[in-house]
Design an enzyme around this catalytic site. Sequence first.
Site, PDB file in Angstrom:
ATOM      1  N   ARG A 219    -127.657   7.519 -30.512  1.00 40.08           N
ATOM      2  CA  ARG A 219    -126.230   7.412 -30.854  1.00 40.08           C
ATOM      3  C   ARG A 219    -125.450   8.678 -30.479  1.00 40.08           C
ATOM      4  O   ARG A 219    -124.503   9.069 -31.168  1.00 40.08           O
ATOM      5  CB  ARG A 219    -126.037   7.099 -32.344  1.00 40.08           C
ATOM      6  CG  ARG A 219    -126.657   5.811 -32.801  1.00 40.08           C
ATOM      7  CD  ARG A 219    -126.048   4.588 -32.125  1.00 40.08           C
ATOM      8  NE  ARG A 219    -126.723   3.384 -32.583  1.00 40.08           N
ATOM      9  CZ  ARG A 219    -127.813   2.867 -32.028  1.00 40.08           C
ATOM     10  NH1 ARG A 219    -128.347   3.461 -30.963  1.00 40.08           N
ATOM     11  NH2 ARG A 219    -128.372   1.763 -32.494  1.00 40.08           N
TER      12      ARG A 219
ATOM     13  N   SER B  92    -122.483  -0.975 -38.420  1.00 45.36           N
ATOM     14  CA  SER B  92    -123.314   0.044 -39.079  1.00 45.36           C
ATOM     15  C   SER B  92    -122.490   1.301 -39.335  1.00 45.36           C
ATOM     16  O   SER B  92    -122.014   1.933 -38.395  1.00 45.36           O
ATOM     17  CB  SER B  92    -124.523   0.380 -38.209  1.00 45.36           C
ATOM     18  OG  SER B  92    -125.326  -0.759 -38.017  1.00 45.36           O
TER      19      SER B  92
ATOM     20  N   GLU C 145    -122.026   7.122 -38.655  1.00 45.86           N
ATOM     21  CA  GLU C 145    -121.935   6.795 -37.232  1.00 45.86           C
ATOM     22  C   GLU C 145    -120.472   6.597 -36.864  1.00 45.86           C
ATOM     23  O   GLU C 145    -120.055   6.857 -35.743  1.00 45.86           O
ATOM     24  CB  GLU C 145    -122.737   5.519 -36.941  1.00 45.86           C
ATOM     25  CG  GLU C 145    -122.721   5.101 -35.484  1.00 45.86           C
ATOM     26  CD  GLU C 145    -123.578   3.883 -35.210  1.00 45.86           C
ATOM     27  OE1 GLU C 145    -123.282   3.161 -34.245  1.00 45.86           O
ATOM     28  OE2 GLU C 145    -124.551   3.654 -35.950  1.00 45.86           O
TER      29      GLU C 145
END
EC number: 1.3.1.98
Length: 338
Positions: free
Chosen positions: A164, A237, A333
Site C-alpha cells: 500500500r 478498508s 490507509e
Amino acid sequence: MDIRQDYPLSKRNTFGIAARTDWWIDYTCDADIDRLVKDEFFQECRVQTIGEGSNLLFLANFHGILLHSEVKGITELHKDQDSILLRVGSGMVWDDFVAYAVENNYYGIENLSLIPGQVGASAVQNIGAYGVEVSQLIEAVHARHYRTGESRVFRNEDCRYAYRYSIFKEPDYAEWAIMYVDYRLRLRPSFSLEYKALAKVLEEERITPTLQSIRDTVIRIRNSKLPDPATIGNAGSFFVNPVVSAEKFNTLQTEYPSIPSYPQPDGSVKVPAGWLIEQCGYKGHRSGAVGVYEHQALVLVNYGGATGTQVGALAEEIIGNVRQKFGITLHPEVKYIL
C-alpha cells in the site's frame, strides 16, 4: 480543462462527506498542465490531486484547488507471444480497465475487480486484493510536475513499491500529476489463486477458473463484505493490515491461538486489522451517524450526515483500543484531507 469554484464534494468522495473546495479543476492532457504551470493564481494556491475520492476523508472544507484527472484512453504499446504492454489514461475508472482486460483476454488484474478509484490512484496506492498487487504489473508511471512543468517517466523501481505504498505518497512527490500508467499484462492463461478466501469459493462451488469467472467471483465476494458507497458512505478498508515481527506474532498466538496470519518473505507476519478490530468488539458498532460495518470490521461507515471529524474520532478510538489490547498500532490507509 474544466474549472469550477466553490464546488461541493459530497458526490466526489465515497464517504459522502459534505465538504466543499474553493476550486475544482479537471485536466485532460499535457496542454492543461502547461496552462496551469503558467497561471500565477494556480501557482500561489494550495493544490491537492484527487481521484474518485475512494481513499480519503475530508475533515473540513478544502481551501485551495483539487486537481482531478480526466485523462482517458488505452493504447497498445507492444505485444509479443507472452504479454501486452498497455498505456492507460490516469482518469479512467479502474474497474472499467479491469473489465476491458478481461474482455480482451489479458491476464493479471482480474483479482483486482471492483476496487474503486481511478487508474492513476492504482499507481499511487499500489492497490491490492486477493493475492495480487498492481505493482506486479506496472512498468512505468508518466507524470507532470504541476509547479515546474517537468515531465518524468517513473519506472517501476523508481516508484519504490511496497505494501500500500509508493513514492507518490511522500511529500516531496506530492506535486506530480499522473498522466498515464503502463501495465504489462499476460496473454497466456495464468491465474493467482493462492488467496485462501478466493480459492475456497472456487473450489466449493466447483467454478472453473477463467478470467470472467474469477472476476465475477471476486465481485461477488467483495459485494458480500463491503457496503455500496451509493447506499452507505465508506472508503473500503480504512486501516492498513499491520505487519509484526515473528517474535511479536508468536506472543500474540500464544494468547490468541485463532489469530489469522499471513507470513511475509522477510520472516515478518501480516495480521488482519479487521480481526483485531472485531476482537475489540467494534464489528457492527454504531455511534450516531458513524459506525463499523456489520459484515467487515475493517470498514468504517457514514450512515448519513456524518462529518469527517466524527469518522476520524471513531478511527482514533479504535486505534487506541487495539493498541491497548494487542500492543499493535493501526495506521489508516485512508488519507485525511484538512
